[in-house]
Design a protein around this motif. Sequence first.
Motif, PDB file in Angstrom:
ATOM      1  N   THR A 155       1.621  12.825  -1.589  1.00 44.58           N
ATOM      2  CA  THR A 155       2.083  11.948  -2.643  1.00 44.58           C
ATOM      3  C   THR A 155       3.412  11.320  -2.256  1.00 44.58           C
ATOM      4  O   THR A 155       4.061  11.739  -1.290  1.00 44.58           O
ATOM      5  N   ARG A 156       3.852  10.340  -3.041  1.00 38.20           N
ATOM      6  CA  ARG A 156       5.127   9.707  -2.744  1.00 38.20           C
ATOM      7  C   ARG A 156       6.262  10.726  -2.840  1.00 38.20           C
ATOM      8  O   ARG A 156       7.238  10.656  -2.110  1.00 38.20           O
TER       9      ARG A 156
ATOM     10  N   PRO B 223      -9.477   6.952  -2.623  1.00 37.22           N
ATOM     11  CA  PRO B 223      -9.162   6.236  -3.865  1.00 37.22           C
ATOM     12  C   PRO B 223     -10.431   5.863  -4.643  1.00 37.22           C
ATOM     13  O   PRO B 223     -11.441   5.474  -4.056  1.00 37.22           O
TER      14      PRO B 223
ATOM     15  N   MET C 249      -0.660   8.733   0.245  1.00 38.45           N
ATOM     16  CA  MET C 249      -1.229   8.307   1.519  1.00 38.45           C
ATOM     17  C   MET C 249      -2.022   9.448   2.127  1.00 38.45           C
ATOM     18  O   MET C 249      -1.747  10.625   1.869  1.00 38.45           O
TER      19      MET C 249
ATOM     20  N   ILE D 120       0.816  -1.210   0.000  1.00 38.91           N
ATOM     21  CA  ILE D 120       0.000   0.000   0.000  1.00 38.91           C
ATOM     22  C   ILE D 120       0.850   1.261   0.000  1.00 38.91           C
ATOM     23  O   ILE D 120       0.479   2.271  -0.591  1.00 38.91           O
TER      24      ILE D 120
ATOM     25  N   TYR E 130      -5.952   9.237  -3.262  1.00 41.53           N
ATOM     26  CA  TYR E 130      -5.740   9.571  -4.660  1.00 41.53           C
ATOM     27  C   TYR E 130      -5.524  11.070  -4.744  1.00 41.53           C
ATOM     28  O   TYR E 130      -6.368  11.853  -4.293  1.00 41.53           O
TER      29      TYR E 130
ATOM     30  N   CYS F  54      -6.533  16.011  -3.005  1.00 41.64           N
ATOM     31  CA  CYS F  54      -6.465  14.595  -2.638  1.00 41.64           C
ATOM     32  C   CYS F  54      -7.855  14.104  -2.246  1.00 41.64           C
ATOM     33  O   CYS F  54      -8.623  14.837  -1.633  1.00 41.64           O
TER      34      CYS F  54
ATOM     35  N   ALA G 103      -4.550   4.627   1.907  1.00 41.36           N
ATOM     36  CA  ALA G 103      -4.190   5.172   0.598  1.00 41.36           C
ATOM     37  C   ALA G 103      -5.074   6.369   0.269  1.00 41.36           C
ATOM     38  O   ALA G 103      -6.180   6.527   0.794  1.00 41.36           O
TER      39      ALA G 103
ATOM     40  N   ASN H 256       1.798   4.464  -3.572  1.00 42.70           N
ATOM     41  CA  ASN H 256       0.582   5.252  -3.402  1.00 42.70           C
ATOM     42  C   ASN H 256       0.816   6.580  -2.716  1.00 42.70           C
ATOM     43  O   ASN H 256       1.712   6.719  -1.873  1.00 42.70           O
TER      44      ASN H 256
END
Length: 125
Positions: free
Chosen positions: A52-53, A108, A34, A28, A99, A105, A97, A32
Amino acid sequence: QVQLVESGGGLVQPGGSLRVSCLASGSIFSGNAMGWYRRAPGKQRELVAGITRGGWTNYADSVKGRFTISRDNAKSTVYLQMNSLKPEDTAVYYCNAAYCSSYGCYEPRDGFGSWGQGTQVTVSS
């Protein structure tokens, strides 16, 4: 198997600070964005912060300027620093997670897998 373990909650007075943490195992975290979510009694789940990552962040208006989300990719851990806490911040806080797009954001689009147990944050004098 995805596992999410939240920690760091507690009782704090209005105006105080807390930092909550979430250790994520499984797939996860690696690919992704988070988010930190919260659910207060009688209210719907709310996404309060996403990251974001690469570290781009987004916040709900209710916490903007007071909360800071961060992540340590090497430790598969996401944090939420909460300052100037208010009684209305009282809730169980969860990570999962998210999106994220240039518009913000969100939850998801494909929904969620498992959830952790959450960590209770209570703001009260």
